[in-house]
Design an enzyme around this catalytic site. Structure first.
Site, short mmCIF file in Angstrom:
data_model
loop_
_atom_site.label_atom_id
_atom_site.label_comp_id
_atom_site.label_asym_id
_atom_site.label_seq_id
_atom_site.Cartn_x
_atom_site.Cartn_y
_atom_site.Cartn_z
N GLY A 7 52.23 120.64 55.67
CA GLY A 7 53.57 121.06 55.25
C GLY A 7 54.51 119.87 55.35
NE ARG A 10 65.84 120.04 53.90
CZ ARG A 10 66.09 120.99 53.02
NH1 ARG A 10 66.19 120.69 51.76
NH2 ARG A 10 66.27 122.26 53.40
CG ASN A 94 62.83 128.69 62.18
OD1 ASN A 94 62.73 128.25 63.33
ND2 ASN A 94 63.85 128.40 61.40
CB SER A 120 66.65 123.27 67.02
OG SER A 120 67.97 123.31 66.54
CE LYS A 188 64.84 126.56 65.93
NZ LYS A 188 65.24 127.31 64.77
CD GLU A 195 71.40 127.89 63.81
OE1 GLU A 195 70.69 127.15 64.52
OE2 GLU A 195 71.04 128.26 62.67
O1 LIG Z 1 67.87 125.03 64.78
C1 LIG Z 1 67.83 124.79 63.59
O2 LIG Z 1 67.55 123.68 63.11
C2 LIG Z 1 68.17 125.91 62.66
O3 LIG Z 1 68.33 127.06 63.46
C3 LIG Z 1 67.12 126.19 61.64
O4 LIG Z 1 65.89 126.32 62.25
C4 LIG Z 1 67.45 127.48 60.89
O5 LIG Z 1 66.45 128.37 61.00
C5 LIG Z 1 67.66 127.34 59.45
O6 LIG Z 1 68.44 126.22 59.24
C6 LIG Z 1 68.37 128.53 58.77
O7 LIG Z 1 68.27 129.71 59.45
P1 LIG Z 1 68.92 131.05 58.84
O8 LIG Z 1 68.43 131.16 57.43
O9 LIG Z 1 68.40 132.16 59.67
O10 LIG Z 1 70.40 130.88 58.90
#
Ligand SMILES: O=C(O)[C@H](O)[C@@H](O)[C@H](O)[C@H](O)COP(=O)(O)O
Length: 354
Positions: A7, A10, A94, A120, A188, A195
């Site tokens: 995978g 990015r 995730n 993250s 996480k 978040e």
């Molecule tokens: O810690 C991180 O880098 C973020 O939490 C990342 O992992 C996140 O999952 C996505 O950027 C969008 O998540 P959502 O689509 O749930 O907003």
């Protein structure tokens, strides 16, 4: 140390770059052959299939998957089918921690160590490093520590927490063995629930500031909306781009999310091009579900999740029902569309955001 990466989006590609910069060997695979070639050009060993990838690894093997959560199960099964006892399979995506708990139990029977690593850092991780929340068996986590230490940010310039001394603990370096399989993605998941809450708090507060000039705009309101009683107290055409920049300096609410907000508003003060339909990829839902399961109140996190649903018009029928009831019991008409001014036009009318 050697690590295989499946995978190369990015996140996956930048983790590989970060590892190679620090002298680790990476073997890479992606369904997109161009993504593989790009990293081969930077020093990785490329593979054209999962069995090919696994055949290029030294024993005990370590394979990191960085694929969308919806594909992780399928990829994990394909990889596990060609791994051997003593090898490690790492899910850095995730994923739902419940899937980790199930998969770890299945792979354990074949002698494969399954690690879940909540990662993250987003697109900034290549330079800043990624915060790693690790779940899995002790011995495998220990074996992979050089990899975690390289991917993580390290102590950096963050001031040391008072009372801590001596060698930097893993959590001070940006990675932590949170517990057995599933614990990494559980941590996480809650991180992402938080978040959502912080993002919603900043967005709501900035929206209130954006409307602090309501007294200036009052005459434009429809008769169907209660009038602003004391317009003299809402005469502030506040520049939210400047306030978010200001709060980055010494304020209690300074944070990386605020830094990013200030950058976004500085680039595009009226946020043109954004409709405000906010996606959610699952973590917020799982957080609220876990809270319900264990009976822990998370009103802020739940509200911020529901706010995202509403942002996508998923409250439309509820709002139609409200209007219908109001019409039924009082003959009250709905606000004609067009009476609600867009935030962007408010800004330009009041001379803000220029
Ligand atoms: O810690 C991180 O880098 C973020 O939490 C990342 O992992 C996140 O999952 C996505 O950027 C969008 O998540 P959502 O689509 O749930 O907003």
């Amino acid at each position: 140390m050697q690590l295989a990466m499946i995978g190369l989006g990015r996140m996956g590609a930048n983790i590989v770059r970060r590892l190679m910069r620090q002298g680790h060997d990476c073997v890479v695979y992606d369904v997109n052959a161009e993504a593989v070639q790009a990293l081969v050009a930077e020093g990785a060993v490329g593979a054209d299939s999962i069995p090919d990838l696994v055949s290029k690894l030294q024993v005990p093997r370590a394979v990191w998957m960085m694929v969308p959560a919806s594909l992780t199960g399928q990829v994990a099964d394909e990889v596990a089918a060609v791994l051997e006892p003593g090898d490690a399979l790492i899910d850095g995506g995730n994923s739902n921690y419940r899937d980790d708990v199930r998969r770890a139990a299945v792979f354990r029977e074949s002698g494969i160590d399954y690690l879940d690593v909540g990662t993250s850092g987003g697109v900034f991780g290549l330079e800043r490093g990624y915060c790693l929340m690790v779940g899995g068996p002790d011995a495998a986590v220990q074996r992979l520590e050089p990899i975690f230490r390289t991917i993580a940010p390290g102590p950096g310039e963050i001031e040391r927490t008072p009372g801590r001394s001596g060698d930097f603990a893993p959590e001070e370096q940006g990675f932590l063995h949170c517990g057995p399989s599933g614990a990494g993605h559980f941590v996480k998941m809650v991180h992402n629930g938080i978040e959502y809450g912080i993002m919603a708090a900043l967005a709501e507060g900035l929206n209130l500031l954006e409307n602090a000039d309501a007294g200036i705009r009052e005459a434009q309101h429809s008769a169907e909306i209660a009038p602003l009683e004391e317009p003299e107290f809402y005469q502030f055409p506040i520049d939210t781009a400047k306030v978010s920049e200001l709060w980055r300096r010494g304020s209690v609410v300074s944070s990386w999310l605020l830094d990013l907000t200030a950058a976004a508003l500085n680039q595009n003060p009226t946020l043109d091009g954004l409709a405000g339909r906010v996606s959610d990829s699952g973590e917020g839902r799982w957080t609220v579900k876990a809270a319900v399961d264990v009976g822990v109140p998370v009103p802020v996190l739940a509200a911020s999740l529901f706010e995202r649903f509403a942002s996508r018009d998923e409250d439309r029928f509820a709002n139609q029902v409200l209007s219908a009831m109001r019409l039924q019991f009082g003959g009250h008409q709905e606000l004609p569309s067009g009476d609600v001014l867009e935030a962007g036009s408010r800004r330009s009318e009041s001379g803000k955001g220029s």
